[in-house]
Design an enzyme around this catalytic site. Structure first.
Site, mmCIF file in Angstrom:
data_model
loop_
_atom_site.group_PDB
_atom_site.id
_atom_site.type_symbol
_atom_site.label_atom_id
_atom_site.label_comp_id
_atom_site.label_asym_id
_atom_site.label_seq_id
_atom_site.Cartn_x
_atom_site.Cartn_y
_atom_site.Cartn_z
ATOM 1 N N GLN A 1 3.241 8.831 1.213
ATOM 2 C CA GLN A 1 2.029 8.014 1.249
ATOM 3 C C GLN A 1 1.098 8.525 2.344
ATOM 4 O OE1 GLN A 1 2.771 3.893 2.159
ATOM 5 N NE2 GLN A 1 4.552 4.351 3.412
ATOM 6 N N HIS B 1 -0.040 8.642 -2.976
ATOM 7 C CA HIS B 1 -0.352 7.223 -2.801
ATOM 8 C C HIS B 1 -1.859 7.023 -2.713
ATOM 9 C CE1 HIS B 1 -0.726 3.277 -0.722
ATOM 10 N NE2 HIS B 1 0.300 2.976 -1.496
ATOM 11 N N ASP C 1 -2.169 4.611 -5.814
ATOM 12 C CA ASP C 1 -2.196 3.148 -5.726
ATOM 13 C C ASP C 1 -3.649 2.700 -5.587
ATOM 14 O OD1 ASP C 1 -1.734 0.473 -5.340
ATOM 15 O OD2 ASP C 1 -0.328 0.719 -3.682
ATOM 16 N N GLU D 1 -0.713 2.893 -9.809
ATOM 17 C CA GLU D 1 -0.065 1.664 -9.343
ATOM 18 C C GLU D 1 -1.086 0.545 -9.178
ATOM 19 O OE1 GLU D 1 2.432 0.057 -5.433
ATOM 20 O OE2 GLU D 1 2.345 2.209 -5.868
ATOM 21 N N ASP E 1 3.016 -3.543 -9.230
ATOM 22 C CA ASP E 1 3.085 -3.822 -7.797
ATOM 23 C C ASP E 1 2.696 -5.275 -7.550
ATOM 24 O OD1 ASP E 1 3.088 -3.856 -5.066
ATOM 25 O OD2 ASP E 1 1.386 -2.529 -4.797
ATOM 26 N N GLN F 1 7.682 -1.103 -8.961
ATOM 27 C CA GLN F 1 8.014 -0.903 -7.557
ATOM 28 C C GLN F 1 8.940 -2.030 -7.110
ATOM 29 O OE1 GLN F 1 6.479 -0.666 -2.952
ATOM 30 N NE2 GLN F 1 4.920 -0.867 -4.532
ATOM 31 N N LYS G 1 9.782 -3.641 -4.085
ATOM 32 C CA LYS G 1 9.252 -3.729 -2.728
ATOM 33 C C LYS G 1 10.318 -4.350 -1.841
ATOM 34 C CE LYS G 1 5.320 -5.823 -3.593
ATOM 35 N NZ LYS G 1 5.277 -5.864 -5.047
ATOM 36 N N THR H 1 7.196 -0.646 2.279
ATOM 37 C CA THR H 1 5.922 -0.693 2.982
ATOM 38 C C THR H 1 5.907 0.267 4.163
ATOM 39 O OG1 THR H 1 4.442 -2.141 4.280
ATOM 40 C CG2 THR H 1 6.783 -2.648 4.335
ATOM 41 N N CYS H 2 4.711 0.715 4.505
ATOM 42 C CA CYS H 2 4.524 1.524 5.704
ATOM 43 C C CYS H 2 4.867 0.731 6.962
ATOM 44 C CB CYS H 2 3.081 2.009 5.777
ATOM 45 S SG CYS H 2 1.874 0.660 5.679
#
Length: 422
Positions: free
Chosen positions: A174, A196, A236, A273, A307, A329, A331, A360-361
């Site tokens: 990403q 991403h 995304d 996404e 998502d 996804q 998550k 997640t980042c």
């Protein structure tokens, strides 16, 4: 003699990125350098962008070992049906109170039983925040691996009676807002799935989608310069295409735009996404199914990734059962315990929907390494490089964890074969 959980400790720590108020950003908040100007719109936020938080959980085992997990939540907390913003200081007492009271003295090797107990705990009648279930379950999985002298991959594979992967799972990089610089890094490192892109506003996509088209075309041209490299593109768009076009999503204007994206990405596979955010799970499934059917009828080979509104295990099953997406996804922080993420990936087996183990980042190195084991155990289709938005660090963390685990499992298998021959 079994190894027991002797004590539970919680330590407020930091996560790998930030909490962002998605509602305020979509409403047109002005970006000011790395920050945003304006007032937050999602409950719990004090400002639009806030430093991410985590809560490290440590289980002290009777063997003297310490097992670790990190409670953390997604960047866009409170959006799309997710649990509210996670404040580490507010939840520390929950981990060291009700959670610790129930876990002390339990068999550390009994991951499935301990994880099930955790999922059922409540405070004042409410289930534990997903971030708590996520972090404590990581520590429980680590404890089980320590108690059994094996890997977290093997613990999960044994629980679900599955054969783990024997090669690394394809990693999905990403880029954050540095979508060109970081994409160049991914191309040079041969990342299997990229980039991403973080196309989370009309400004970034373009009022007619032209900026996204230009970017995908640029990405394809850059990838073609690398011999023997055959990546998959994954973009995304955070529901913004729904703002540009609106329903019905099988009409010619929408399908033609996706056909343009397909041509821009050629010759590489493309998946988009979160094409829209319809406001509820039922509406999202309906609109994504409409778009997917429209693309199929027109022969436009762009895969759709669920998502928004696909947060829990039940959500994943609903999208899969409806045939609303080519990829879902998973998550990881939103599903609660890591075993629920494993179950969500396995729920895609035997269907035409692939499972992307995401997250997640805004996670940590600890949660990312744990997810690498979930991906290996369940043979997910792809695994998110996390945490952070700098790409290199997250790619290193999950890639190296998978390679080390596969090497360890290979050595264990070799040793077993030698013992059997003796």
């Amino acid at each position: 003699m079994s190894i027991r959980i002797d004590a539970v400790r919680a330590v407020p720590t930091v996560s790998g990125f930030f909490f962002d108020d998605q509602r305020a950003i979509k409403a047109g908040a002005t970006q000011d350098g790395f920050d945003y100007r304006g007032d937050p719109e999602t409950e719990g936020f004090r400002r639009i962008r806030e430093a991410g938080e985590a809560l490290t959980v440590e289980l002290e085992l009777s063997s003297g070992a310490t097992a670790t997990g990190d409670c953390c939540a997604v960047q866009y907390s409170g959006a799309g049906g997710r649990d509210p913003l996670f404040r580490a200081d507010e939840y520390r007492s929950v981990v060291e109170g009700v959670v610790a009271d129930r876990l002390r003295g339990r068999d550390a090797a009994a991951f499935a039983e301990n994880a099930t107990l955790l999922e059922g705990l409540t405070v004042d009648g409410d289930r534990l925040h997903t971030a708590i279930r996520y972090g404590v379950s990581q520590a429980l999985l680590d404890a089980a691996a320590s108690a059994t002298g094996t890997t977290m991959t093997d613990v999960l594979a044994d629980v679900y009676d599955v054969a783990p992967a024997t090669e690394p799972i394809p990693v999905f990089g990403q880029s954050g807002d540095e979508r060109r610089t970081n994409a160049e890094k991914m191309l040079l490192k041969g990342v299997p799935v990229l980039p991403h892109g973080l196309f989370n506003s009309v400004e970034k996509i373009g009022p007619e989608g032209e900026r996204l088209l230009d970017y995908v075309r640029w990405l394809s041209e850059r990838a073609e310069r690398i011999d023997g490299y055959d990546p998959r593109f994954h973009i995304d768009v955070y529901g913004v295409l729904g703002e540009l076009f609106g329903p019905p999503y099988d009409r010619a204007e929408v399908v033609d735009y996706f056909a343009d994206l397909r041509r821009a990405a050629a010759p590489y596979p493309l998946q988009i996404e979160g094409p829209m955010d319809a406001g509820s799970r039922e509406a999202q499934i309906r609109e994504m199914t409409t778009l997917r059917d429209g693309l199929s009828d027109a022969g436009v080979a762009v895969d759709l990734v669920a998502d928004e509104w696909c947060n829990t295990f039940d959500d994943v099953r609903a999208f899969v059962d409806a045939g609303a997406a080519d990829v879902v996804q998973v998550k990881t922080p939103d599903l609660g315990g890591v075993q629920r993420s494993a179950e969500a990936v396995l729920a895609c087996r035997g269907t035409d929907t692939r499972a992307y183990l995401g997250g997640t980042c805004n996670e940590t190195d600890v949660s990312a390494r744990t997810c690498a084991h979930v991906a290996l155990a369940t043979r997910a289709a792809q695994l998110l490089a996390k945490p952070g938005m700098g790409f290199d660090e997250g790619f290193m963390i999950v890639t190296n964890e998978m390679r080390r685990t596969l090497a360890r499992r290979g050595r264990t298998a070799d040793a077993t074969e030698v013992a059997a021959d003796d």
